[in-house]
Design a protein around this motif. Structure first.
Motif, PDB file in Angstrom:
ATOM      1  N   LEU A 169       0.840  -1.189   0.000  1.00 32.67           N
ATOM      2  CA  LEU A 169       0.000   0.000   0.000  1.00 32.67           C
ATOM      3  C   LEU A 169       0.881   1.246   0.000  1.00 32.67           C
ATOM      4  O   LEU A 169       1.935   1.277   0.632  1.00 32.67           O
ATOM      5  N   ALA A 170       0.426   2.264  -0.715  1.00 32.46           N
ATOM      6  CA  ALA A 170       1.152   3.536  -0.760  1.00 32.46           C
ATOM      7  C   ALA A 170       0.165   4.670  -0.513  1.00 32.46           C
ATOM      8  O   ALA A 170      -0.958   4.660  -1.026  1.00 32.46           O
ATOM      9  N   GLU A 171       0.591   5.646   0.278  1.00 31.36           N
ATOM     10  CA  GLU A 171      -0.269   6.777   0.624  1.00 31.36           C
ATOM     11  C   GLU A 171       0.009   7.966  -0.285  1.00 31.36           C
ATOM     12  O   GLU A 171       1.157   8.236  -0.636  1.00 31.36           O
ATOM     13  N   TYR A 172      -1.048   8.654  -0.666  1.00 26.16           N
ATOM     14  CA  TYR A 172      -0.899   9.852  -1.498  1.00 26.16           C
ATOM     15  C   TYR A 172      -1.741  10.972  -0.908  1.00 26.16           C
ATOM     16  O   TYR A 172      -2.923  10.785  -0.602  1.00 26.16           O
ATOM     17  N   GLU A 173      -1.120  12.148  -0.735  1.00 25.86           N
ATOM     18  CA  GLU A 173      -1.820  13.297  -0.176  1.00 25.86           C
ATOM     19  C   GLU A 173      -2.176  14.277  -1.287  1.00 25.86           C
ATOM     20  O   GLU A 173      -1.308  14.707  -2.050  1.00 25.86           O
ATOM     21  N   PHE A 174      -3.440  14.644  -1.372  1.00 25.08           N
ATOM     22  CA  PHE A 174      -3.906  15.544  -2.420  1.00 25.08           C
ATOM     23  C   PHE A 174      -3.655  17.002  -2.038  1.00 25.08           C
ATOM     24  O   PHE A 174      -3.726  17.374  -0.864  1.00 25.08           O
ATOM     25  N   ALA A 175      -3.365  17.806  -3.039  1.00 26.45           N
ATOM     26  CA  ALA A 175      -3.038  19.214  -2.819  1.00 26.45           C
ATOM     27  C   ALA A 175      -4.300  20.025  -2.541  1.00 26.45           C
ATOM     28  O   ALA A 175      -5.314  19.875  -3.226  1.00 26.45           O
ATOM     29  N   PHE A 176      -4.222  20.911  -1.543  1.00 23.56           N
ATOM     30  CA  PHE A 176      -5.332  21.777  -1.173  1.00 23.56           C
ATOM     31  C   PHE A 176      -4.895  23.236  -1.222  1.00 23.56           C
ATOM     32  O   PHE A 176      -3.709  23.552  -1.117  1.00 23.56           O
ATOM     33  N   GLY A 177      -5.840  24.112  -1.366  1.00 17.06           N
ATOM     34  CA  GLY A 177      -5.580  25.539  -1.293  1.00 17.06           C
ATOM     35  C   GLY A 177      -6.826  26.254  -0.811  1.00 17.06           C
ATOM     36  O   GLY A 177      -7.907  25.654  -0.716  1.00 17.06           O
ATOM     37  N   GLU A 178      -6.684  27.504  -0.498  1.00 19.92           N
ATOM     38  CA  GLU A 178      -7.819  28.304  -0.032  1.00 19.92           C
ATOM     39  C   GLU A 178      -8.202  29.297  -1.127  1.00 19.92           C
ATOM     40  O   GLU A 178      -7.370  30.066  -1.603  1.00 19.92           O
ATOM     41  N   ILE A 179      -9.444  29.259  -1.532  1.00 17.47           N
ATOM     42  CA  ILE A 179      -9.936  30.172  -2.552  1.00 17.47           C
ATOM     43  C   ILE A 179     -10.883  31.163  -1.888  1.00 17.47           C
ATOM     44  O   ILE A 179     -11.640  30.800  -0.981  1.00 17.47           O
ATOM     45  N   TYR A 180     -10.807  32.428  -2.290  1.00 14.13           N
ATOM     46  CA  TYR A 180     -11.608  33.429  -1.596  1.00 14.13           C
ATOM     47  C   TYR A 180     -12.120  34.501  -2.555  1.00 14.13           C
ATOM     48  O   TYR A 180     -11.625  34.663  -3.681  1.00 14.13           O
ATOM     49  N   ALA A 181     -13.105  35.225  -2.091  1.00 12.57           N
ATOM     50  CA  ALA A 181     -13.595  36.435  -2.755  1.00 12.57           C
ATOM     51  C   ALA A 181     -13.931  37.426  -1.646  1.00 12.57           C
ATOM     52  O   ALA A 181     -14.256  37.029  -0.522  1.00 12.57           O
ATOM     53  N   ASN A 182     -13.859  38.714  -1.950  1.00 14.52           N
ATOM     54  CA  ASN A 182     -14.073  39.731  -0.926  1.00 14.52           C
ATOM     55  C   ASN A 182     -14.969  40.854  -1.475  1.00 14.52           C
ATOM     56  O   ASN A 182     -14.540  42.002  -1.576  1.00 14.52           O
ATOM     57  N   PRO A 183     -16.224  40.527  -1.839  1.00 12.56           N
ATOM     58  CA  PRO A 183     -17.115  41.541  -2.405  1.00 12.56           C
ATOM     59  C   PRO A 183     -17.569  42.558  -1.356  1.00 12.56           C
ATOM     60  O   PRO A 183     -17.547  42.274  -0.158  1.00 12.56           O
ATOM     61  N   ALA A 184     -17.950  43.728  -1.827  1.00 12.81           N
ATOM     62  CA  ALA A 184     -18.407  44.792  -0.923  1.00 12.81           C
ATOM     63  C   ALA A 184     -19.807  45.245  -1.303  1.00 12.81           C
ATOM     64  O   ALA A 184     -20.199  45.217  -2.469  1.00 12.81           O
ATOM     65  N   ALA A 185     -20.566  45.668  -0.304  1.00 13.40           N
ATOM     66  CA  ALA A 185     -21.899  46.229  -0.527  1.00 13.40           C
ATOM     67  C   ALA A 185     -22.071  47.410   0.419  1.00 13.40           C
ATOM     68  O   ALA A 185     -21.577  47.397   1.553  1.00 13.40           O
ATOM     69  N   SER A 186     -22.755  48.423  -0.035  1.00 15.23           N
ATOM     70  CA  SER A 186     -22.988  49.580   0.832  1.00 15.23           C
ATOM     71  C   SER A 186     -24.021  49.233   1.896  1.00 15.23           C
ATOM     72  O   SER A 186     -24.859  48.342   1.712  1.00 15.23           O
ATOM     73  N   GLU A 187     -23.964  49.949   3.004  1.00 14.51           N
ATOM     74  CA  GLU A 187     -24.933  49.715   4.076  1.00 14.51           C
ATOM     75  C   GLU A 187     -26.348  49.957   3.596  1.00 14.51           C
ATOM     76  O   GLU A 187     -27.283  49.258   3.990  1.00 14.51           O
ATOM     77  N   ARG A 188     -26.534  50.939   2.718  1.00 12.82           N
ATOM     78  CA  ARG A 188     -27.873  51.267   2.230  1.00 12.82           C
ATOM     79  C   ARG A 188     -28.467  50.105   1.438  1.00 12.82           C
ATOM     80  O   ARG A 188     -29.654  49.788   1.566  1.00 12.82           O
ATOM     81  N   ILE A 189     -27.627  49.465   0.600  1.00 16.22           N
ATOM     82  CA  ILE A 189     -28.120  48.327  -0.175  1.00 16.22           C
ATOM     83  C   ILE A 189     -28.540  47.192   0.746  1.00 16.22           C
ATOM     84  O   ILE A 189     -29.588  46.566   0.561  1.00 16.22           O
ATOM     85  N   LEU A 190     -27.731  46.952   1.773  1.00 19.62           N
ATOM     86  CA  LEU A 190     -28.039  45.857   2.683  1.00 19.62           C
ATOM     87  C   LEU A 190     -29.279  46.129   3.520  1.00 19.62           C
ATOM     88  O   LEU A 190     -29.955  45.201   3.963  1.00 19.62           O
ATOM     89  N   GLU A 191     -29.570  47.412   3.743  1.00 21.30           N
ATOM     90  CA  GLU A 191     -30.761  47.773   4.501  1.00 21.30           C
ATOM     91  C   GLU A 191     -32.034  47.633   3.680  1.00 21.30           C
ATOM     92  O   GLU A 191     -33.132  47.632   4.219  1.00 21.30           O
TER      93      GLU A 191
END
Length: 432
Positions: free
Chosen positions: A204-226
């Protein structure tokens, strides 16, 4: 007895979708017949040593039309499959009472930042894991409600082609490792009373898969959220989807495995040999089949590619290439003058080449010397995508006033699951 109004509406949607698919199939077939007729006319002109510019332009336009119709057909089939997968038409809300309450509180927190303690309490009480930064519970991030996560994932399936074809698996740990059986069990013939010496067993042989962190950082005005009219889930899904799709599309095809998934094309023999032994795939690199020409595809090369996969590994196989390569293949003929590419003839089926499905996969290289423009095989058995369970959202009202930033992240991994189900088609001459 009449069906309920909602059911009738869904049936109408499905009927419309079916009509759309039939219309697209008719369009593809009609365009392909025009393409063949125009190509035949051009061949006649070339045989007279006169290249008709008008005919050449017509072929290019018809070819582009076939590509657009085929893409639209694939998208329509994906939508229909998605409706079936997500159980459209079921009036019952599949969420538990805790999940519905958590979703409502999360929406309120998303808009105003209030009720933070209640969100945490509900997450713990309902078994919904709060997703903070690794090793810290002070950053205020929360796992998105089930329907938000599902909506974003569904959109990513449509725009990130690899998610259509590969196997997608949810994981909850820091990463993912898999044990591979690389065989090695020995056997021997013996007589009735002969001694039986111990034989070698499988390794048996072990293999570790590659991982990463993917992100987004959208913005909205307070008025839109209200504004209570805004659909928060749809807005966040749209904003996050664009960035995630772009990053994932690149990583799943050509990612180097450093803080990101390792891409489909990163398992050739040269790349694997250059790695330390412990980092190589236990089952070896993906086998390559050459095209037979230094800078072009050939009909014989495609035949060799398809038949290089053993019969027990060819089930569910398909050709994967980008749109430009589809256009190249669409013009190819066999020794008898028959086109290798054939349009789909019924809903749910892709176009075919030499009797095998051919699917569009953006991000694959164009046809060029030394490139791998085509991969053939069963992608679901060959490549796997790992989604870290839960999409985390952090609300930041301080950094960029009067805008509220929503730092949305998810850990994603990916890599070759089993090379025995895939073949690379490299553009190269025999003996090169």
């Amino acid at each position: 007895m009449k069906a309920p109004a909602k059911a009738r509406g869904i049936l109408a949607v499905r009927a419309d979708a079916g009509g759309e698919v039939r219309a697209l199939i008719t369009g593809v077939n009609a365009a392909f017949e025009e393409f063949k007729a125009s190509q035949a006319e051009k061949d006649k002109q070339l045989s007279k040593r006169f290249d008709d510019i008008v005919t050449t332009e017509k072929i290019a336009k018809v070819d582009a039309s076939i590509a657009a119709l085929t893409t639209a057909l694939d998208e329509a089939n994906t939508k229909i499959a998605g409706m079936a997968l997500n159980g459209v038409g079921d009036d019952a809300d599949p969420r538990s009472e805790q999940e519905r309450e958590y979703s409502a509180k999360f929406d309120a927190w998303f808009r105003t930042g209030d009720d933070e303690r209640e969100v945490k309490a509900l997450a713990k009480a309902g078994g919904i894991k709060a997703a903070y930064s690794v090793g810290s519970e002070s950053d205020g991030g929360f796992t998105a409600p089930v329907e938000w996560d599902r909506q974003i994932t569904d959109k990513r399936i449509v725009v990130s082609p690899m998610r259509n074809y590969a196997t997608v698996q949810s994981v909850s740990g820091q990463g993912f490792k898999h044990l591979y059986n690389i065989r090695g069990t020995a056997a021997a013939w013996v007589g009735e009373t002969d001694a039986r010496a111990q034989t070698d067993g499988s390794k048996l042989a072990e293999y570790e898969f590659a991982f990463g962190e993917i992100y987004a950082n959208p913005a909205a005005s307070e008025r839109i959220l209200e504004d209570s009219e805004i659909n928060i889930a749809a807005w966040l899904g749209g904003e996050v989807n664009a960035e995630f799709a772009r990053q994932e599309g690149l990583a799943f095809i050509s990612g180097d495995g450093v803080n990101k998934p390792k891409g489909l094309l990163r398992y050739d023999a040269a790349t694997e040999t250059a790695l330390p032994a412990a980092q190589r795939h236990p089952l070896g690199p993906v086998t390559e089949v050459i095209s037979g020409a230094a800078a072009a595809l050939t009909a014989d090369g495609l035949i060799d590619l398809i038949y290089d996969l053993p019969e027990d590994r060819s089930q569910g196989g398909a050709l994967y290439a980008n749109r430009k390569t589809h256009s190249v293949i669409r013009k190819m003929k066999d020794a008898d003058g028959n086109y290798l590419w054939q349009p789909p003839f019924q809903a749910g089926q892709p176009a075919q080449v030499l009797g095998q499905p051919i699917r569009e996969l953006a991000g694959m290289p164009d046809v060029a010397a030394g490139a791998i423009p085509i991969v053939f095989g069963n992608m679901a058995e060959g490549y796997r995508i790992f989604d870290r369970v839960g999409m985390s959202v952090m609300r930041d009202p301080y950094t960029n006033k009067p805008y509220i930033l929503f730092y949305t992240r998810k850990r994603v991994g990916g890599g070759l699951w089993n090379p025995e189900w895939l073949r690379y088609h490299r553009v190269a001459a025999a003996g090169g």
